[in-house]
Design a protein around this motif. Structure first.
Motif, PDB file in Angstrom:
ATOM      1  N   THR A 114       0.862  -1.176   0.000  1.00 57.06           N
ATOM      2  CA  THR A 114       0.000   0.000   0.000  1.00 57.06           C
ATOM      3  C   THR A 114       0.901   1.229   0.000  1.00 57.06           C
ATOM      4  O   THR A 114       2.140   1.106   0.008  1.00 57.06           O
ATOM      5  N   THR A 115       0.321   2.400  -0.015  1.00 61.52           N
ATOM      6  CA  THR A 115       1.114   3.629  -0.073  1.00 61.52           C
ATOM      7  C   THR A 115       2.076   3.737   1.117  1.00 61.52           C
ATOM      8  O   THR A 115       1.659   3.719   2.272  1.00 61.52           O
ATOM      9  N   GLY A 116       3.356   3.779   0.820  1.00 54.71           N
ATOM     10  CA  GLY A 116       4.365   3.945   1.868  1.00 54.71           C
ATOM     11  C   GLY A 116       4.679   2.687   2.656  1.00 54.71           C
ATOM     12  O   GLY A 116       5.493   2.734   3.591  1.00 54.71           O
ATOM     13  N   PHE A 117       4.061   1.565   2.297  1.00 54.49           N
ATOM     14  CA  PHE A 117       4.305   0.348   3.074  1.00 54.49           C
ATOM     15  C   PHE A 117       4.287  -0.889   2.152  1.00 54.49           C
ATOM     16  O   PHE A 117       3.442  -1.001   1.257  1.00 54.49           O
ATOM     17  N   GLU A 118       5.236  -1.786   2.397  1.00 50.09           N
ATOM     18  CA  GLU A 118       5.285  -3.039   1.629  1.00 50.09           C
ATOM     19  C   GLU A 118       5.842  -4.157   2.514  1.00 50.09           C
ATOM     20  O   GLU A 118       6.782  -3.951   3.278  1.00 50.09           O
ATOM     21  N   ASP A 119       5.240  -5.332   2.388  1.00 46.13           N
ATOM     22  CA  ASP A 119       5.678  -6.505   3.160  1.00 46.13           C
ATOM     23  C   ASP A 119       5.737  -7.701   2.220  1.00 46.13           C
ATOM     24  O   ASP A 119       4.746  -8.023   1.544  1.00 46.13           O
ATOM     25  N   LYS A 120       6.889  -8.346   2.161  1.00 46.60           N
ATOM     26  CA  LYS A 120       7.066  -9.525   1.294  1.00 46.60           C
ATOM     27  C   LYS A 120       7.651 -10.666   2.124  1.00 46.60           C
ATOM     28  O   LYS A 120       8.686 -10.494   2.775  1.00 46.60           O
ATOM     29  N   VAL A 121       6.987 -11.823   2.088  1.00 44.27           N
ATOM     30  CA  VAL A 121       7.463 -13.019   2.793  1.00 44.27           C
ATOM     31  C   VAL A 121       7.764 -14.104   1.773  1.00 44.27           C
ATOM     32  O   VAL A 121       6.928 -14.405   0.905  1.00 44.27           O
ATOM     33  N   ASN A 122       8.961 -14.682   1.874  1.00 46.12           N
ATOM     34  CA  ASN A 122       9.355 -15.795   1.005  1.00 46.12           C
ATOM     35  C   ASN A 122       9.736 -16.992   1.859  1.00 46.12           C
ATOM     36  O   ASN A 122      10.506 -16.860   2.829  1.00 46.12           O
ATOM     37  N   LEU A 123       9.194 -18.160   1.519  1.00 45.74           N
ATOM     38  CA  LEU A 123       9.509 -19.411   2.200  1.00 45.74           C
ATOM     39  C   LEU A 123      10.135 -20.373   1.204  1.00 45.74           C
ATOM     40  O   LEU A 123       9.579 -20.592   0.112  1.00 45.74           O
ATOM     41  N   ASN A 124      11.269 -20.936   1.556  1.00 45.09           N
ATOM     42  CA  ASN A 124      11.925 -21.935   0.714  1.00 45.09           C
ATOM     43  C   ASN A 124      12.062 -23.230   1.501  1.00 45.09           C
ATOM     44  O   ASN A 124      12.591 -23.232   2.620  1.00 45.09           O
ATOM     45  N   TYR A 125      11.597 -24.313   0.891  1.00 45.86           N
ATOM     46  CA  TYR A 125      11.553 -25.606   1.584  1.00 45.86           C
ATOM     47  C   TYR A 125      12.370 -26.620   0.806  1.00 45.86           C
ATOM     48  O   TYR A 125      12.134 -26.848  -0.392  1.00 45.86           O
ATOM     49  N   PHE A 126      13.346 -27.250   1.473  1.00 42.61           N
ATOM     50  CA  PHE A 126      14.188 -28.292   0.889  1.00 42.61           C
ATOM     51  C   PHE A 126      13.962 -29.563   1.698  1.00 42.61           C
ATOM     52  O   PHE A 126      14.121 -29.552   2.923  1.00 42.61           O
ATOM     53  N   ALA A 127      13.622 -30.664   1.042  1.00 40.80           N
ATOM     54  CA  ALA A 127      13.215 -31.847   1.811  1.00 40.80           C
ATOM     55  C   ALA A 127      13.572 -33.142   1.099  1.00 40.80           C
ATOM     56  O   ALA A 127      13.767 -33.191  -0.121  1.00 40.80           O
ATOM     57  N   VAL A 128      13.655 -34.212   1.903  1.00 41.08           N
ATOM     58  CA  VAL A 128      13.690 -35.576   1.367  1.00 41.08           C
ATOM     59  C   VAL A 128      12.246 -36.078   1.382  1.00 41.08           C
ATOM     60  O   VAL A 128      11.445 -35.700   2.238  1.00 41.08           O
ATOM     61  N   SER A 129      11.920 -36.929   0.436  1.00 41.86           N
ATOM     62  CA  SER A 129      10.514 -37.264   0.222  1.00 41.86           C
ATOM     63  C   SER A 129      10.326 -38.751  -0.049  1.00 41.86           C
ATOM     64  O   SER A 129      11.178 -39.407  -0.652  1.00 41.86           O
ATOM     65  N   GLY A 130       9.195 -39.283   0.422  1.00 45.27           N
ATOM     66  CA  GLY A 130       8.760 -40.639   0.089  1.00 45.27           C
ATOM     67  C   GLY A 130       7.422 -40.547  -0.613  1.00 45.27           C
ATOM     68  O   GLY A 130       6.540 -39.785  -0.196  1.00 45.27           O
TER      69      GLY A 130
END
Length: 273
Positions: free
Chosen positions: A150-166
């Motif tokens: 919005t005007t004068g304000f910004e929020d950005k969240v990034n999530l990175n997930y590294f995993a072993v999988s079955g």
């Protein structure tokens, strides 16, 4: 002369076994041309053609209305080696929704902002090596992004997930597949906030676990279009804060913990049959 006759008789028997084809009629009325290999523990094991490729499977005896041996003269190839790809590659992207409950301590004026930050997008991929036709082990990567501006304000969240999988896959007679899997790994958290031009960076990391279920619709022999629903979780209890050139590590109080739990609905492609 006796040896020649014996060899001839053995050849005839072997040829009959190779070219004799059986018929299974299911209680649902389906007819399956096949080669029955054995019956054991209430199941009938047989070889049949799946999309033109020899494949092995089994069926509960209670699902079979009748069996006819040597019903056809058309040969059925006996499977002596796996007819599936050991490696499978999946790529997907779609919608991500963070599902943690908003604290009662959040002011009512900030609730709209918090709720908008819960929706975002995600993309990623994984590679699995199948030890057997149903079960594979591998690694996966997932990126999720959420943003509010919005005007004068910004929020950005990034999530990175590294995993072993079955991953378990259930192959349907149509060649399509149903997937069920679980994974465990590391989640990296990064929150970039800018208010009136003053940036603040918040980073952290935690262990994460995930569950998924999906459906892959066959498009060709080596590819499928698939829809996947996954649940990922994790909790940040400590963060690194950088602001105005200063860096500090902050241990969060219990009521300040940052939940990374989220549901993700994605569409993608599977390579490998």
């Amino acid at each position: 002369m006796k040896n020649i006759l014996l060899t001839f008789l053995i050849s005839l028997v072997g040829a009959g076994a190779m070219y004799a084809q059986d018929l299974i009629v299911t209680t649902a009325g389906d007819s399956i041309p096949c080669k029955i290999t054995r019956e054991q523990g209430g199941y009938v094991y047989f070889t049949y053609k799946k999309l033109g490729v020899p494949a092995k499977t089994l069926m509960a005896a209670s699902s079979i209305a009748s069996k006819r041996t040597d019903f056809y003269d058309t040969p059925v190839e006996i499977v002596s080696k796996p007819t599936f790809s050991r490696w499978q590659y999946r790529f997907q992207g779609g919608y991500s929704r963070r599902i943690a409950r908003t604290s009662d301590q959040v002011p009512s004026g900030a609730r709209s902002y918090i709720n908008k930050m819960k929706s975002g997008y995600t993309f990623g991929g994984d590679i699995h090596y199948f030890i057997s036709e149903p079960f594979g082990l591998g690694v996966k990567y997932n990126h999720s992004h959420y943003q509010y501006k919005t005007t004068g304000f910004e929020d950005k969240v990034n999530l990175n997930y590294f995993a072993v999988s079955g991953l378990n896959r259930f192959i349907l007679r149509t060649g399509s597949e149903v997937y069920m899997g679980g994974n465990i790994g590391y989640q990296a958290y990064k929150d970039q906030v800018s208010a009136n031009g003053a940036p603040v960076g918040i980073t952290g990391g935690t262990a994460g676990v995930g569950l998924e279920v999906g459906y892959g619709m066959r498009m060709s022999h080596g590819s499928k279009l698939y829809l996947n629903l996954s649940l990922l979780s994790g909790t940040i209890t400590k963060v690194n804060v950088e602001s105005g050139g200063r860096k500090e590590t902050v241990k969060l109080e219990k009521e300040e913990y940052e939940s990374l739990a989220r549901l993700e609905l994605t569409l993608g492609i599977v390579l490998g049959h």
